[in-house]
Scaffold this motif. Structure first.
Motif, PDB file in Angstrom:
ATOM      1  N   GLY A   1     -12.632  -2.276  15.186  1.00  0.00           N
ATOM      2  CA  GLY A   1     -12.449  -3.560  14.901  1.00  0.00           C
ATOM      3  C   GLY A   1     -12.122  -4.016  13.679  1.00  0.00           C
ATOM      4  N   SER A   2     -11.785  -3.279  12.362  1.00  0.00           N
ATOM      5  CA  SER A   2     -11.495  -3.557  11.319  1.00  0.00           C
ATOM      6  C   SER A   2     -10.104  -4.103  11.148  1.00  0.00           C
ATOM      7  CB  SER A   2     -11.742  -2.471  10.477  1.00  0.00           C
ATOM      8  OG  SER A   2     -10.767  -1.354  10.542  1.00  0.00           O
ATOM      9  N   PHE A   3      -9.238  -3.629  11.933  1.00  0.00           N
ATOM     10  CA  PHE A   3      -7.696  -4.094  11.657  1.00  0.00           C
ATOM     11  C   PHE A   3      -7.686  -5.467  11.998  1.00  0.00           C
ATOM     12  CE2 PHE A   3      -3.353  -3.715  11.606  1.00  0.00           C
ATOM     13  CZ  PHE A   3      -2.891  -4.628  12.430  1.00  0.00           C
ATOM     14  N   ALA A   4      -8.428  -6.197  12.955  1.00  0.00           N
ATOM     15  CA  ALA A   4      -8.311  -7.708  13.336  1.00  0.00           C
ATOM     16  C   ALA A   4      -8.774  -8.293  12.016  1.00  0.00           C
ATOM     17  CB  ALA A   4      -8.767  -7.963  14.463  1.00  0.00           C
ATOM     18  N   SER A   5     -10.235  -7.942  11.581  1.00  0.00           N
ATOM     19  CA  SER A   5     -10.709  -8.577  10.595  1.00  0.00           C
ATOM     20  C   SER A   5     -10.030  -8.593   9.094  1.00  0.00           C
ATOM     21  CB  SER A   5     -12.215  -8.062  10.201  1.00  0.00           C
ATOM     22  OG  SER A   5     -12.215  -6.629  10.175  1.00  0.00           O
ATOM     23  N   THR A   6      -9.395  -7.433   8.918  1.00  0.00           N
ATOM     24  CA  THR A   6      -8.650  -7.493   7.710  1.00  0.00           C
ATOM     25  C   THR A   6      -7.670  -8.291   7.684  1.00  0.00           C
ATOM     26  OG1 THR A   6      -9.444  -5.110   7.506  1.00  0.00           O
ATOM     27  CG2 THR A   6      -7.490  -5.844   6.180  1.00  0.00           C
ATOM     28  N   THR A   7      -6.985  -8.357   8.595  1.00  0.00           N
ATOM     29  CA  THR A   7      -5.607  -9.037   8.602  1.00  0.00           C
ATOM     30  C   THR A   7      -6.154 -10.615   8.751  1.00  0.00           C
ATOM     31  OG1 THR A   7      -5.352  -9.109  10.804  1.00  0.00           O
ATOM     32  CG2 THR A   7      -4.194  -7.488   9.927  1.00  0.00           C
ATOM     33  N   LEU A   8      -7.110 -11.198   9.302  1.00  0.00           N
ATOM     34  CA  LEU A   8      -7.350 -12.572   9.449  1.00  0.00           C
ATOM     35  C   LEU A   8      -7.867 -12.961   8.238  1.00  0.00           C
ATOM     36  CD1 LEU A   8      -9.230 -12.483  12.988  1.00  0.00           C
ATOM     37  CD2 LEU A   8      -6.967 -13.662  12.315  1.00  0.00           C
ATOM     38  N   SER A   9      -8.677 -12.095   7.255  1.00  0.00           N
ATOM     39  CA  SER A   9      -9.014 -12.629   6.284  1.00  0.00           C
ATOM     40  C   SER A   9      -8.266 -13.150   5.149  1.00  0.00           C
ATOM     41  CB  SER A   9      -9.840 -11.297   5.498  1.00  0.00           C
ATOM     42  OG  SER A   9      -9.030 -10.369   5.101  1.00  0.00           O
ATOM     43  N   THR A  10      -6.999 -12.717   5.332  1.00  0.00           N
ATOM     44  CA  THR A  10      -5.860 -13.076   4.183  1.00  0.00           C
ATOM     45  C   THR A  10      -5.716 -14.507   4.155  1.00  0.00           C
ATOM     46  OG1 THR A  10      -4.973 -10.818   4.481  1.00  0.00           O
ATOM     47  CG2 THR A  10      -3.777 -12.472   3.309  1.00  0.00           C
ATOM     48  N   PHE A  11      -5.608 -15.224   5.402  1.00  0.00           N
ATOM     49  CA  PHE A  11      -4.841 -16.556   5.532  1.00  0.00           C
ATOM     50  C   PHE A  11      -6.006 -17.409   6.130  1.00  0.00           C
ATOM     51  CE2 PHE A  11      -0.935 -16.688   4.025  1.00  0.00           C
ATOM     52  CZ  PHE A  11      -0.340 -15.655   3.684  1.00  0.00           C
ATOM     53  N   ASP A  12      -7.242 -17.152   6.053  1.00  0.00           N
ATOM     54  CA  ASP A  12      -8.295 -17.819   6.608  1.00  0.00           C
ATOM     55  C   ASP A  12      -8.833 -18.763   5.739  1.00  0.00           C
ATOM     56  OD1 ASP A  12     -10.335 -19.211   7.871  1.00  0.00           O
ATOM     57  OD2 ASP A  12     -11.815 -17.261   8.084  1.00  0.00           O
ATOM     58  N   GLU A  13      -8.319 -20.030   5.883  1.00  0.00           N
ATOM     59  CA  GLU A  13      -8.716 -21.171   4.776  1.00  0.00           C
ATOM     60  C   GLU A  13     -10.120 -21.410   4.779  1.00  0.00           C
ATOM     61  OE1 GLU A  13      -6.139 -24.336   5.644  1.00  0.00           O
ATOM     62  OE2 GLU A  13      -4.273 -23.488   5.235  1.00  0.00           O
ATOM     63  N   ASN A  14     -10.896 -21.228   5.706  1.00  0.00           N
ATOM     64  CA  ASN A  14     -12.243 -21.684   5.633  1.00  0.00           C
ATOM     65  C   ASN A  14     -13.138 -20.577   5.110  1.00  0.00           C
ATOM     66  OD1 ASN A  14     -11.559 -24.355   6.755  1.00  0.00           O
ATOM     67  ND2 ASN A  14     -11.614 -23.373   8.871  1.00  0.00           N
TER      68      ASN A  14
ATOM     69  N   GLN B   1       0.863  -1.296  -0.061  1.00  0.00           N
ATOM     70  CA  GLN B   1      -0.076  -0.062  -0.021  1.00  0.00           C
ATOM     71  C   GLN B   1       0.859   1.279   0.078  1.00  0.00           C
ATOM     72  OE1 GLN B   1      -2.340   1.287   3.620  1.00  0.00           O
ATOM     73  NE2 GLN B   1      -3.984   0.619   2.298  1.00  0.00           N
ATOM     74  N   LEU B   2       1.908   1.188   0.841  1.00  0.00           N
ATOM     75  CA  LEU B   2       2.722   2.277   0.846  1.00  0.00           C
ATOM     76  C   LEU B   2       3.393   2.618  -0.551  1.00  0.00           C
ATOM     77  CD1 LEU B   2       4.693   1.809   4.398  1.00  0.00           C
ATOM     78  CD2 LEU B   2       3.296   3.786   3.541  1.00  0.00           C
ATOM     79  N   ILE B   3       3.825   1.583  -1.331  1.00  0.00           N
ATOM     80  CA  ILE B   3       4.538   1.679  -2.594  1.00  0.00           C
ATOM     81  C   ILE B   3       3.153   2.247  -3.750  1.00  0.00           C
ATOM     82  CG2 ILE B   3       5.187   0.619  -4.529  1.00  0.00           C
ATOM     83  CD1 ILE B   3       6.640  -1.178  -2.726  1.00  0.00           C
ATOM     84  N   ASP B   4       2.186   1.887  -3.294  1.00  0.00           N
ATOM     85  CA  ASP B   4       1.051   2.318  -4.523  1.00  0.00           C
ATOM     86  C   ASP B   4       0.871   3.936  -3.925  1.00  0.00           C
ATOM     87  OD1 ASP B   4       0.731   0.050  -5.190  1.00  0.00           O
ATOM     88  OD2 ASP B   4      -1.091  -0.510  -4.103  1.00  0.00           O
TER      89      ASP B   4
ATOM     90  N   ILE C   1     -10.577   4.096   5.985  1.00  0.00           N
ATOM     91  CA  ILE C   1      -9.801   3.861   7.015  1.00  0.00           C
ATOM     92  C   ILE C   1      -9.790   2.240   7.443  1.00  0.00           C
ATOM     93  CG2 ILE C   1     -10.154   3.967   9.483  1.00  0.00           C
ATOM     94  CD1 ILE C   1     -11.800   6.616   9.065  1.00  0.00           C
ATOM     95  N   ASN C   2     -10.642   1.645   6.607  1.00  0.00           N
ATOM     96  CA  ASN C   2     -10.529   0.016   6.963  1.00  0.00           C
ATOM     97  C   ASN C   2      -9.562  -0.518   6.287  1.00  0.00           C
ATOM     98  OD1 ASN C   2     -12.685   0.181   8.902  1.00  0.00           O
ATOM     99  ND2 ASN C   2     -14.295  -0.398   7.303  1.00  0.00           N
ATOM    100  N   ARG C   3      -9.146   0.266   5.119  1.00  0.00           N
ATOM    101  CA  ARG C   3      -8.286  -0.323   4.025  1.00  0.00           C
ATOM    102  C   ARG C   3      -6.770   0.110   4.180  1.00  0.00           C
ATOM    103  NH1 ARG C   3     -11.651  -0.089  -1.697  1.00  0.00           N
ATOM    104  NH2 ARG C   3     -13.085  -1.512  -1.196  1.00  0.00           N
ATOM    105  N   TYR C   4      -6.660   1.148   5.140  1.00  0.00           N
ATOM    106  CA  TYR C   4      -5.313   1.597   5.510  1.00  0.00           C
ATOM    107  C   TYR C   4      -4.621   0.827   6.120  1.00  0.00           C
ATOM    108  CZ  TYR C   4      -1.647   4.954   6.880  1.00  0.00           C
ATOM    109  OH  TYR C   4      -0.294   5.389   6.851  1.00  0.00           O
ATOM    110  N   GLY C   5      -3.152   0.511   5.913  1.00  0.00           N
ATOM    111  CA  GLY C   5      -2.188  -0.428   6.559  1.00  0.00           C
ATOM    112  C   GLY C   5      -1.860   0.201   7.866  1.00  0.00           C
ATOM    113  N   PHE C   6      -2.648   0.123   8.926  1.00  0.00           N
ATOM    114  CA  PHE C   6      -2.262   0.380  10.246  1.00  0.00           C
ATOM    115  C   PHE C   6      -1.249  -0.575  10.782  1.00  0.00           C
ATOM    116  CE2 PHE C   6      -6.255   2.510   9.777  1.00  0.00           C
ATOM    117  CZ  PHE C   6      -6.075   3.798  10.239  1.00  0.00           C
ATOM    118  N   GLU C   7      -0.316  -0.329  11.554  1.00  0.00           N
ATOM    119  CA  GLU C   7       0.569  -1.221  12.056  1.00  0.00           C
ATOM    120  C   GLU C   7       0.290  -1.924  13.167  1.00  0.00           C
ATOM    121  OE1 GLU C   7       4.461   0.403  12.964  1.00  0.00           O
ATOM    122  OE2 GLU C   7       4.814   1.823  11.163  1.00  0.00           O
ATOM    123  N   SER C   8      -0.848  -1.278  13.733  1.00  0.00           N
ATOM    124  CA  SER C   8      -1.489  -2.287  14.890  1.00  0.00           C
ATOM    125  C   SER C   8      -2.937  -1.305  15.129  1.00  0.00           C
ATOM    126  CB  SER C   8      -0.551  -1.937  16.179  1.00  0.00           C
ATOM    127  OG  SER C   8      -0.750  -0.448  16.741  1.00  0.00           O
ATOM    128  N   SER C   9      -3.697  -2.424  15.821  1.00  0.00           N
ATOM    129  CA  SER C   9      -4.984  -2.034  16.204  1.00  0.00           C
ATOM    130  C   SER C   9      -5.160  -0.924  17.269  1.00  0.00           C
ATOM    131  CB  SER C   9      -5.913  -3.217  16.890  1.00  0.00           C
ATOM    132  OG  SER C   9      -5.262  -3.401  18.146  1.00  0.00           O
TER     133      SER C   9
END
Length: 860
Positions: A704-717, A517-520, A549-557
């Motif tokens: 609460g969007s930070f956790a949901s965004t990061t978890l979605s990437t590798f949630d196999e289910n 995102q920073l590169i973009d 705000i939901n799509r911005y790459g925050f370093e932490s919640s």
């Protein structure tokens, strides 16, 4: 030896007067012609009395010249008396029109009409002059002639009163000119100084010689001098009227003194040689002197230039020569050369700036492209009173713009296509003085020579800024990814539970997404593409802000929780959501930069509705901005108190908002807050429906969007965005880098797709011919055959098969070609979510039946 003209002996005095008169006539003709050519000037109170004054001066000169010729003897006393009366009348009316000129000048400065008393004084004195010089002949009774240039004038009883009247007119003229000084701007004051200088020289010489020598001492041998001096007034006054840019007095003295001394020295050296040689062969002596003068002038003039410069400037090099010598400095460093240039021009330290010409702010560039000159605010103010209404409005706009920017001078720089690439912007001088003609000319010459170096240096600076910014911004996400890998090693060694390992993997993935995102963001800032061509549609402003705000790459919640988007009204805005997201990303990045140094700071985002403009308010209570820096925050390449920045972010934000038909402003208080306001035009008759719940506080869902965004990437289910059966789809992945193919292959197989691989365009076309393929994911820059060529051949084979660009290109030409040739584009490296959304969008439009192909086949 006398000169012979028209069969009469002409002494040097008569020759001088004749030449002066002829010079004034030529000057008058040229001046009238210049008035016809100057679109911004009209024959008003400045010019009409000046022309009449010039005519009277010319008559006075020729009437005086008559007394120095043989015509004086041959035509006798009656004609001499007539010529003396003509000289009196023409000299008086020359002074009278000079007085009227000064009255008009004063009236124009005070924005009033010429005083009735002044008109009455002029009328009464004119009637008196005509009466005593024609009807009763009470000023000139007779002329005693002894020879050409040898005569005595017998004055009448009214002569002392007549000369007293002339002297009074002189004093009134000077009084008016001195009164004008307090109403003048700096430029008009310079004009006034030239006029006063010319009139003072002429009138003083006339008062001393004609009144003092001729009347009181009865000595007429010097009466030809005042007419000769009249050329000074003509030149000074005419120069002040015609031009609006003057040489400095010191430079005039320097140039004149150098030429005078050089000429005198050469004359002393060469005249004795000419006299010796003249006794043998006159023509040869003249030719020899001319040749020697031409050869030696350069060296003599150069030597005395240095001497005169040392005397006047304290250095053998003048400031103008120092400005021209900056060419070498510009080759090495534009910044240091500008600092030297600012010192030479007596400007405040660091205030001379070189800014990029902005297409979206054409106030300066439109005018400069027409005039091909330099803008000086004092000259614009002077020109406003002499232009028609249409041009006047443009000049007033320029004046207001320069005044608001605290700018005194703007000089354009051109690129290889003769377009304006940059503007050299200068503030007012420290002493408040004008930019002299010699300074502006030297500045233009040196900039003409070095603008190629400047353009190259700016491109290098832009590249360096881009590289520095990417390097600086990428350190944090790369460090985060490295940390997660190190922690994963420890977890594997210690046989940590699977959920803990997955959590660390998700954090590492989030760090990678932040880096992308920073590169973009940075590549958007330096993009040359036109923002006005980006599609804009109606959006709910709250929805767009929440998405950003939901799509911005925050370093932490914890950092995201310090961004508060509370209760505020919703409204419809016509914009491009991607561009607006990047604007908010820039503002978020700048504010978050200071979060560690100001642990209590927060970001508050709110919206306001207005009658003509709606507003998004972005406010942080961090360090604030210095008031001296605040006016420059939107300038390209400007950074302050921030390491690693490119200085392009806020300039990009301003261009985006202007592309939306809006604007962005910044208010700040040092040590307290910084507030940006994003104004957008009110949208009427929109089909967008605003939720009734839009005025509710949504800060909890955002936090609460930070956790949901990061978890979605590798949630196999995780379920697909839409229910699409990917198992029947075959995807051809084309990339010359194995790691890129492997990542995309992994995502596609997780979605259930069948994958074929190729490492260049030529192989891809061959694979496509022999295998049924539903979608092609195509890299652009590849060996053997690039992505564009491969796409064209694939579309020739099957026009309906979608080809999706999978690339990291950011150049304008490449992006335009992708839009023209391919069906869509994914950023490289892509994410699983983006890839899935793209495929769902494609397959929901058209279902294709494909022949099964063994998953994972690699034709590389």
């Amino acid at each position: 030896m006398h000169n012979v003209i028209f069969g009469t002996n002409l002494p040097p005095q008569a020759l001088t007067l004749t030449l002066v008169g002829f010079a004034i006539l030529v000057w008058l003709v040229c001046y009238i012609f210049s008035l016809r050519q100057m679109q911004s000037t009209v024959l008003n109170t400045y010019h009409f009395p000046y022309i009449c004054y010039s005519v009277c001066i010319t008559l006075w000169i020729f009437s005086n010249a008559y007394f120095q010729t043989g015509l004086l003897v041959s035509l006798g006393e009656p004609t001499a008396v007539t010529m003396a009366k003509i000289a009196n009348i023409s000299s008086f009316f020359a002074f009278a029109f000079a007085y009227y000129f000064s009255c008009g000048l004063l009236a124009s400065q005070t924005r009033s009409k010429i005083n009735l008393i002044q008109i009455l004084i002029l009328a009464a004195s004119s009637i008196y002059t005509l009466y005593v010089n024609t009807v009763h002949s009470d000023t000139i009774k007779g002329v005693t002639i002894s020879g050409a240039g040898q005569f005595d004038i017998i004055f009448g009883p009214q002569t002392p009163y007549f000369f007293g009247l002339v002297f009074a007119i002189i004093l009134l003229t000077l009084f008016n000119l001195l009164r004008c000084r307090k109403y003048h701007s700096k430029l008009n004051l310079a004009k006034n100084n030239y006029m006063v200088m010319g009139i003072f020289i002429f009138m003083t010489s006339t008062a001393v010689i004609h009144i003092g020598f001729a009347y009181f001492l009865n000595n007429f041998s010097y009466t030809w001098l005042p007419p000769a001096f009249s050329i000074s007034e003509i030149l000074f006054v005419g120069y002040a009227l015609v031009t609006s840019r003057f040489y400095s007095s010191k430079y005039i003295v320097y140039s004149g003194l150098t030429v005078l001394i050089s000429g005198v020295v050469l004359a002393i050296l060469l005249i004795p040689l000419a006299l010796v040689m003249n006794s043998y062969f006159e023509l040869f002596s003249v030719a020899t002197v001319c040749i020697l003068t031409g050869i030696s002038w350069r060296y003599v003039h150069s030597f005395f230039k240095r001497c005169t410069a040392k005397l006047l400037y304290g250095s053998t090099t003048t400031p103008v020569e120092k400005i021209r010598a900056l060419e070498n400095d510009f080759q090495h460093s534009t910044r240091y050369a500008l600092e030297k240039l600012g010192n030479l021009l007596n400007l405040p330290s660091g205030k001379l700036r070189l800014i990029t010409n902005k297409v979206d702010d054409p106030t300066y560039s439109q005018f400069l492209s027409q005039q091909k000159s330099v803008l000086i605010v004092d000259e614009i103010e002077n020109a406003i009173q002499f232009t028609d209404s249409k041009a006047n409005e443009q000049l007033k706009e320029l004046k207001m713009k320069m005044r608001s920017d605290e700018t005194a001078l703007i000089l354009p720089l051109y690129d290889e296509n003769s377009g304006i690439s940059h503007l050299l912007v200068s503030p007012h001088k420290i002493d408040g003085g004008l930019f002299s003609r010699e300074e502006v000319r030297a500045l233009q010459k040196v900039i003409d020579k070095v603008q190629g170096y400047i353009n190259a240096d700016r491109k290098v600076s832009q590249s360096q800024a881009l590289a520095n910014t990417i390097a600086h911004e990428m350190r944090n996400p790369l460090t985060q990814a490295q940390l997660q890998f190190e922690e994963l090693k420890e977890m594997v060694k210690n046989r940590a539970p699977t959920p803990d390992i997955l959590s660390d993997i998700e954090k590492g993935s989030a760090a990678i997404q932040r880096g992308r995102q920073l590169i973009d963001i940075i590549l958007r800032e330096v993009s040359d593409s036109s923002l006005t061509k980006e599609p804009a549609v109606d959006y709910s402003i709250r929805k767009v802000i929440e998405q950003a705000i939901n799509r911005y790459g925050f370093e932490s919640s914890s950092i995201q929780q310090r961004v508060i988007f509370g209760k505020s009204p919703d409204f419809v805005a016509k914009l491009n959501d991607t561009l607006f997201h990047f604007v908010l990303f820039n503002l978020l990045r700048n504010a978050i930069y200071y979060f560690d140094s100001y642990p209590d700071s927060q970001i508050h985002i709110s919206t306001k509705q207005g009658e003509h403009e709606n507003c998004v308010v972005f406010r942080d209570n961090g360090p604030g901005i210095d008031p001296n820096v605040l006016p420059k925050v939107f300038e390209d390449f400007f950074t302050h108190d921030k390491n690693g920045g490119s200085g392009l972010g806020l300039g990009y934000c301003q261009r985006v908002m202007q592309a939306f038909g809006g604007r962005i402003t910044c208010e700040s208080e040092l040590g307290s807050f910084t507030e940006f306001k994003l104004y957008l035009p009110v949208v009427t008759n929109s089909s967008v429906t605003l939720n009734d719940n839009n005025n509710l506080d949504r800060s909890n869902s955002i936090e609460g969007s930070f956790a949901s965004t990061t978890l979605s990437t590798f949630d196999e289910n995780q379920q697909s965005v839409l229910e699409v059966d990917f198992s029947s789809k075959t995807i051809l992945v084309v990339d010359d880098k194995e790691v890129q193919r492997a990542l995309v292959k992994l995502y596609l197989e997780q979605l259930g797709c069948k994958v074929i691989q190729a490492n260049n365009g030529l192989t891809a076309v061959s694979v496509f011919r022999s295998n049924p393929v539903d979608v092609v994911l195509m890299d652009i820059q590849m060996p053997v055959m690039n992505g564009f060529q491969a796409c064209e051949q694939i579309h020739e084979i099957s026009p309906t098969t979608p080809v999706i660009a999978l690339s990291g290109e950011c150049g304008v030409e490449d992006l335009a070609k992708i839009q023209q040739v391919m069906n869509a584009r994914l950023e490289k490296p892509t994410s699983k979510i983006a890839l899935e959304e793209m495929l769902v969008d494609l397959f929901s439009q058209s279902a294709k039946q494909t022949v099964p192909v063994t998953s994972g086949t690699d034709y590389a």
